[in-house]
Design a protein around this motif. Structure first.
Motif, mmCIF file in Angstrom:
data_model
loop_
_atom_site.group_PDB
_atom_site.id
_atom_site.type_symbol
_atom_site.label_atom_id
_atom_site.label_comp_id
_atom_site.label_asym_id
_atom_site.label_seq_id
_atom_site.Cartn_x
_atom_site.Cartn_y
_atom_site.Cartn_z
ATOM 1 N N TYR A 129 5.262 -9.390 -13.755
ATOM 2 C CA TYR A 129 4.409 -8.274 -14.166
ATOM 3 C C TYR A 129 5.237 -7.143 -14.758
ATOM 4 N N ASP A 130 4.588 -6.371 -15.636
ATOM 5 C CA ASP A 130 5.227 -5.203 -16.207
ATOM 6 C C ASP A 130 4.169 -4.134 -16.412
ATOM 7 N N HIS A 131 4.598 -2.941 -16.774
ATOM 8 C CA HIS A 131 3.642 -1.847 -16.976
ATOM 9 C C HIS A 131 3.976 -1.061 -18.231
ATOM 10 N N MET A 132 4.453 -1.755 -19.243
ATOM 11 C CA MET A 132 4.814 -1.096 -20.497
ATOM 12 C C MET A 132 3.580 -0.794 -21.357
ATOM 13 N N GLU A 133 2.586 -1.650 -21.276
ATOM 14 C CA GLU A 133 1.348 -1.466 -22.035
ATOM 15 C C GLU A 133 0.244 -1.034 -21.076
ATOM 16 N N PRO A 134 -0.740 -0.243 -21.558
ATOM 17 C CA PRO A 134 -1.806 0.264 -20.677
ATOM 18 C C PRO A 134 -2.541 -0.825 -19.887
ATOM 19 N N GLU A 135 -2.838 -1.939 -20.507
ATOM 20 C CA GLU A 135 -3.552 -3.017 -19.804
ATOM 21 C C GLU A 135 -2.682 -3.640 -18.719
ATOM 22 N N GLU A 136 -1.397 -3.817 -19.030
ATOM 23 C CA GLU A 136 -0.460 -4.354 -18.036
ATOM 24 C C GLU A 136 -0.352 -3.395 -16.849
ATOM 25 N N GLU A 137 -0.251 -2.104 -17.160
ATOM 26 C CA GLU A 137 -0.129 -1.097 -16.114
ATOM 27 C C GLU A 137 -1.364 -1.096 -15.221
ATOM 28 N N LYS A 138 -2.530 -1.174 -15.824
ATOM 29 C CA LYS A 138 -3.787 -1.191 -15.064
ATOM 30 C C LYS A 138 -3.820 -2.386 -14.112
ATOM 31 N N GLU A 139 -3.447 -3.557 -14.620
ATOM 32 C CA GLU A 139 -3.428 -4.764 -13.794
ATOM 33 C C GLU A 139 -2.424 -4.635 -12.649
ATOM 34 N N MET A 140 -1.259 -4.093 -12.956
ATOM 35 C CA MET A 140 -0.216 -3.960 -11.936
ATOM 36 C C MET A 140 -0.640 -2.968 -10.854
ATOM 37 N N ILE A 141 -1.255 -1.874 -11.237
ATOM 38 C CA ILE A 141 -1.730 -0.884 -10.269
ATOM 39 C C ILE A 141 -2.773 -1.509 -9.341
ATOM 40 N N GLN A 142 -3.686 -2.289 -9.902
ATOM 41 C CA GLN A 142 -4.704 -2.956 -9.084
ATOM 42 C C GLN A 142 -4.064 -3.919 -8.090
ATOM 43 N N LYS A 143 -3.080 -4.678 -8.544
ATOM 44 C CA LYS A 143 -2.375 -5.619 -7.659
ATOM 45 C C LYS A 143 -1.647 -4.868 -6.543
ATOM 46 N N GLN A 144 -0.988 -3.772 -6.893
ATOM 47 C CA GLN A 144 -0.266 -2.982 -5.899
ATOM 48 C C GLN A 144 -1.218 -2.480 -4.816
ATOM 49 N N LYS A 145 -2.367 -1.969 -5.224
ATOM 50 C CA LYS A 145 -3.359 -1.458 -4.270
ATOM 51 C C LYS A 145 -3.832 -2.568 -3.343
ATOM 52 N N LEU A 146 -4.142 -3.714 -3.908
ATOM 53 C CA LEU A 146 -4.621 -4.842 -3.109
ATOM 54 C C LEU A 146 -3.571 -5.274 -2.088
ATOM 55 N N ILE A 147 -2.339 -5.416 -2.527
ATOM 56 C CA ILE A 147 -1.278 -5.872 -1.633
ATOM 57 C C ILE A 147 -1.004 -4.823 -0.558
ATOM 58 N N LEU A 148 -0.982 -3.548 -0.939
ATOM 59 C CA LEU A 148 -0.787 -2.479 0.054
ATOM 60 C C LEU A 148 -1.869 -2.536 1.123
ATOM 61 N N GLN A 149 -3.105 -2.736 0.706
ATOM 62 C CA GLN A 149 -4.210 -2.820 1.667
ATOM 63 C C GLN A 149 -4.026 -4.006 2.592
ATOM 64 N N LYS A 150 -3.613 -5.139 2.041
ATOM 65 C CA LYS A 150 -3.424 -6.341 2.852
ATOM 66 C C LYS A 150 -2.260 -6.195 3.838
ATOM 67 N N THR A 151 -1.292 -5.351 3.518
ATOM 68 C CA THR A 151 -0.180 -5.130 4.442
ATOM 69 C C THR A 151 -0.517 -4.082 5.495
ATOM 70 N N GLY A 152 -1.633 -3.374 5.292
ATOM 71 C CA GLY A 152 -2.022 -2.330 6.229
ATOM 72 C C GLY A 152 -1.588 -0.948 5.802
ATOM 73 N N PHE A 153 -0.938 -0.862 4.643
ATOM 74 C CA PHE A 153 -0.537 0.430 4.094
ATOM 75 C C PHE A 153 -1.548 0.791 3.019
ATOM 76 N N VAL A 154 -2.289 1.838 3.250
ATOM 77 C CA VAL A 154 -3.339 2.213 2.297
ATOM 78 C C VAL A 154 -2.865 3.332 1.402
ATOM 79 N N LEU A 155 -3.497 3.443 0.246
ATOM 80 C CA LEU A 155 -3.151 4.514 -0.703
ATOM 81 C C LEU A 155 -3.691 5.840 -0.237
#
Length: 155
Positions: A129-155
């Motif tokens: 994954y990368d976040h150089m382009e707006p769509e890539e960044e949006k996807e990466m942010i969504q993945k980060q949020k999901l994984i953080l939630q699954k680990t028990g660390f919320v935004l």
């Protein structure tokens, strides 16, 4: 799976911190359905060391919070490097504990959450994954949020 963690700072490191990093790594792999045995290296460094690495490898002479050095490009037909256990060498993560502490204070959340976030962010880079382009960044942010939630660390 091999997760090598190397604390190269004076920060008091213990089992709790290793578990946070391992949980972030495992959950990232699980969410991405990366089921192949792999090796990941995580180094905890100071601002000075990460600045030197950033300068050497990215030609940017400033400290940053995390650097990712993927070993795979995920291109079709690519043959992955493997270690002596026949695990895919996924890459290296370098976290500045100084920046992590600063950002935890700035964003008013725990250092544990910040270390988990930086590990997850970097894991996504290691998995292509990368976040150089707006769509890539949006996807990466969504993945980060999901994984953080699954680990028990919320935004």
């Amino acid at each position: 799976m091999t997760i090598d963690i190397d604390n190269r700072t004076n920060f008091v490191w213990g089992e709790k911190w290793e578990e946070i990093i391992k949980k972030a790594v495992w959950t990232s792999l699980e969410v991405e359905k990366f089921l192949t045995e792999c090796e990941i290296s995580v180094s905890i460094v100071t601002n000075e060391e990460i600045q030197a690495i950033n300068r050497e490898f990215r030609n940017i002479d400033k400290a940053t919070d995390v650097l990712s050095f993927p070993q795979l490009t995920f291109e079709e037909g690519e043959i992955a490097d493997v270690n002596e256990k026949n695990e895919i060498v996924l890459g290296d993560i370098i976290i500045s504990i100084d920046k992590a502490q600063q950002q935890a204070e700035e964003y008013e959340h725990s250092l544990e959450r910040e270390v988990a976030f930086l590990t997850i962010h970097s894991m996504l880079h290691l998995m292509g994954y990368d976040h150089m382009e707006p769509e890539e960044e949006k996807e990466m942010i969504q993945k980060q949020k999901l994984i953080l939630q699954k680990t028990g660390f919320v935004l």
